[in-house]
Design a protein around this motif. Structure first.
Motif, PDB file in Angstrom:
ATOM      1  N   UNK A  14     -17.141  -4.316 -35.509  1.00  0.00           N
ATOM      2  CA  UNK A  14     -17.494  -4.039 -34.118  1.00  0.00           C
ATOM      3  C   UNK A  14     -17.418  -5.288 -33.239  1.00  0.00           C
ATOM      4  N   UNK A  15     -16.952  -6.394 -33.773  1.00  0.00           N
ATOM      5  CA  UNK A  15     -16.959  -7.660 -33.033  1.00  0.00           C
ATOM      6  C   UNK A  15     -16.343  -7.526 -31.650  1.00  0.00           C
ATOM      7  N   UNK A  16     -15.255  -6.799 -31.543  1.00  0.00           N
ATOM      8  CA  UNK A  16     -14.595  -6.677 -30.242  1.00  0.00           C
ATOM      9  C   UNK A  16     -15.423  -5.893 -29.236  1.00  0.00           C
ATOM     10  N   UNK A  82     -17.846 -24.668 -28.870  1.00  0.00           N
ATOM     11  CA  UNK A  82     -17.932 -23.260 -29.277  1.00  0.00           C
ATOM     12  C   UNK A  82     -17.556 -22.320 -28.139  1.00  0.00           C
ATOM     13  N   UNK A  83     -17.939 -22.649 -26.923  1.00  0.00           N
ATOM     14  CA  UNK A  83     -17.566 -21.822 -25.780  1.00  0.00           C
ATOM     15  C   UNK A  83     -16.069 -21.818 -25.532  1.00  0.00           C
ATOM     16  N   UNK A  84     -15.435 -22.965 -25.710  1.00  0.00           N
ATOM     17  CA  UNK A  84     -13.983 -23.046 -25.551  1.00  0.00           C
ATOM     18  C   UNK A  84     -13.265 -22.209 -26.602  1.00  0.00           C
ATOM     19  N   UNK A  85     -13.736 -22.289 -27.838  1.00  0.00           N
ATOM     20  CA  UNK A  85     -13.125 -21.483 -28.899  1.00  0.00           C
ATOM     21  C   UNK A  85     -13.321 -19.997 -28.617  1.00  0.00           C
ATOM     22  N   UNK A  86     -14.502 -19.638 -28.172  1.00  0.00           N
ATOM     23  CA  UNK A  86     -14.771 -18.239 -27.841  1.00  0.00           C
ATOM     24  C   UNK A  86     -13.850 -17.771 -26.715  1.00  0.00           C
ATOM     25  N   UNK A  87     -13.686 -18.608 -25.706  1.00  0.00           N
ATOM     26  CA  UNK A  87     -12.840 -18.239 -24.572  1.00  0.00           C
ATOM     27  C   UNK A  87     -11.374 -18.135 -24.962  1.00  0.00           C
ATOM     28  N   UNK A  88     -10.927 -19.031 -25.826  1.00  0.00           N
ATOM     29  CA  UNK A  88      -9.510 -19.061 -26.185  1.00  0.00           C
ATOM     30  C   UNK A  88      -9.146 -18.039 -27.258  1.00  0.00           C
ATOM     31  N   UNK A  89     -10.013 -17.865 -28.248  1.00  0.00           N
ATOM     32  CA  UNK A  89      -9.663 -17.032 -29.402  1.00  0.00           C
ATOM     33  C   UNK A  89     -10.543 -15.791 -29.582  1.00  0.00           C
ATOM     34  N   UNK A  90     -11.607 -15.663 -28.786  1.00  0.00           N
ATOM     35  CA  UNK A  90     -12.481 -14.504 -28.901  1.00  0.00           C
ATOM     36  C   UNK A  90     -13.387 -14.544 -30.118  1.00  0.00           C
ATOM     37  N   UNK A 129     -12.967 -22.742 -18.620  1.00  0.00           N
ATOM     38  CA  UNK A 129     -12.673 -22.045 -17.356  1.00  0.00           C
ATOM     39  C   UNK A 129     -11.242 -21.504 -17.351  1.00  0.00           C
ATOM     40  N   UNK A 130     -10.299 -22.330 -17.792  1.00  0.00           N
ATOM     41  CA  UNK A 130      -8.894 -21.906 -17.820  1.00  0.00           C
ATOM     42  C   UNK A 130      -8.718 -20.709 -18.749  1.00  0.00           C
ATOM     43  N   UNK A 131      -9.298 -20.781 -19.928  1.00  0.00           N
ATOM     44  CA  UNK A 131      -9.176 -19.684 -20.895  1.00  0.00           C
ATOM     45  C   UNK A 131      -9.910 -18.437 -20.405  1.00  0.00           C
ATOM     46  N   UNK A 132     -11.025 -18.632 -19.701  1.00  0.00           N
ATOM     47  CA  UNK A 132     -11.765 -17.495 -19.151  1.00  0.00           C
ATOM     48  C   UNK A 132     -10.870 -16.704 -18.205  1.00  0.00           C
ATOM     49  N   UNK A 133     -10.158 -17.426 -17.360  1.00  0.00           N
ATOM     50  CA  UNK A 133      -9.307 -16.777 -16.356  1.00  0.00           C
ATOM     51  C   UNK A 133      -8.183 -15.953 -16.975  1.00  0.00           C
ATOM     52  N   UNK A 134      -7.702 -16.361 -18.143  1.00  0.00           N
ATOM     53  CA  UNK A 134      -6.584 -15.655 -18.781  1.00  0.00           C
ATOM     54  C   UNK A 134      -7.015 -14.792 -19.968  1.00  0.00           C
ATOM     55  N   UNK A 135      -8.308 -14.781 -20.259  1.00  0.00           N
ATOM     56  CA  UNK A 135      -8.812 -14.046 -21.419  1.00  0.00           C
ATOM     57  C   UNK A 135      -8.579 -12.544 -21.288  1.00  0.00           C
ATOM     58  N   UNK A 136      -8.232 -11.938 -22.418  1.00  0.00           N
ATOM     59  CA  UNK A 136      -8.048 -10.487 -22.467  1.00  0.00           C
ATOM     60  C   UNK A 136      -9.353  -9.776 -22.844  1.00  0.00           C
ATOM     61  N   UNK A 137     -10.416 -10.527 -23.038  1.00  0.00           N
ATOM     62  CA  UNK A 137     -11.696  -9.923 -23.399  1.00  0.00           C
ATOM     63  C   UNK A 137     -12.214  -9.063 -22.249  1.00  0.00           C
ATOM     64  N   UNK A 138     -12.968  -8.018 -22.582  1.00  0.00           N
ATOM     65  CA  UNK A 138     -13.563  -7.202 -21.513  1.00  0.00           C
ATOM     66  C   UNK A 138     -14.616  -8.009 -20.754  1.00  0.00           C
ATOM     67  N   UNK A 139     -14.947  -7.571 -19.571  1.00  0.00           N
ATOM     68  CA  UNK A 139     -15.949  -8.267 -18.747  1.00  0.00           C
ATOM     69  C   UNK A 139     -17.318  -8.255 -19.412  1.00  0.00           C
TER      70      UNK A 139
END
Length: 167
Positions: A14-16, A82-90, A129-139
């Motif tokens: 259920x991670x996604x 950790x936030x950068x990794x989360x933003x870039x790779x989910x 911030x850069x990865x946040x803007x291009x992230x495919x993760x849901x809001x």
């Protein structure tokens, strides 16, 4: 991981549904707040001296030598990594990769000058911030699906406990 069972497997699947831009935003805001508090302490001259931060007693020798709260700085950079990794790779890798862990421990020991800590913090914030803007993760996370799963698990567990108590 101390115990991995069917429920743990379901939760991992259920991670996604759990990970979202909201988690990245929280990391970013917490990191920015940490950096601002650290800079305010340094500007006020309270970064080292008699009273520690966050209820800690006196500063450590590393804090005094470095001229800043090393533990605070370590947590600032951990949030960024950790936030950068989360933003870039989910996802967030645990345990933390050794190269990142080693750098954080160097900061904790006061081996990094303050400008290097702040520069790395800024670079991590910019990356996040850069990865946040291009992230495919849901809001936002899918709270409804997660709550439904939790309710099913609770009912199953309570039913099993009740049957055992009736024996």
């Amino acid at each position: 991981v101390l115990l991995y069972n069917a429920l743990g497997a379901q939760l991992r699947e259920m991670a996604q549904m759990l990970i979202s831009k909201q988690a990245i935003r929280s990391h970013l805001e917490y990191m920015q707040g940490q950096r601002q508090r650290m800079q305010n302490q340094i500007a006020s001259g309270d970064a080292v001296g008699k009273s520690g931060t966050h209820g800690r007693p006196r500063q450590t020798p590393a804090d005094i030598a470095a001229g800043y709260d090393c533990k605070f700085a370590m947590h600032l950079l951990r949030l960024g990594i950790q936030g950068s990794e989360l933003a870039e790779f989910g996802r967030v890798t645990l345990p933390m990769p050794e190269i990142d862990r080693a750098a954080l421990l160097e900061v904790r020991r006061g081996e990094w000058p303050l400008p290097a800590v702040l520069a790395m913090a800024q670079a991590l914030e910019d990356r996040m911030k850069k990865c946040f803007d291009t992230s495919q993760l849901p809001e936002k996370p899918n709270i409804t699906a997660v709550e439904e799963w939790m309710q099913r698990v609770y009912v199953r567990m309570w039913s099993a406990d009740r049957r055992l108590a009736d024996v």
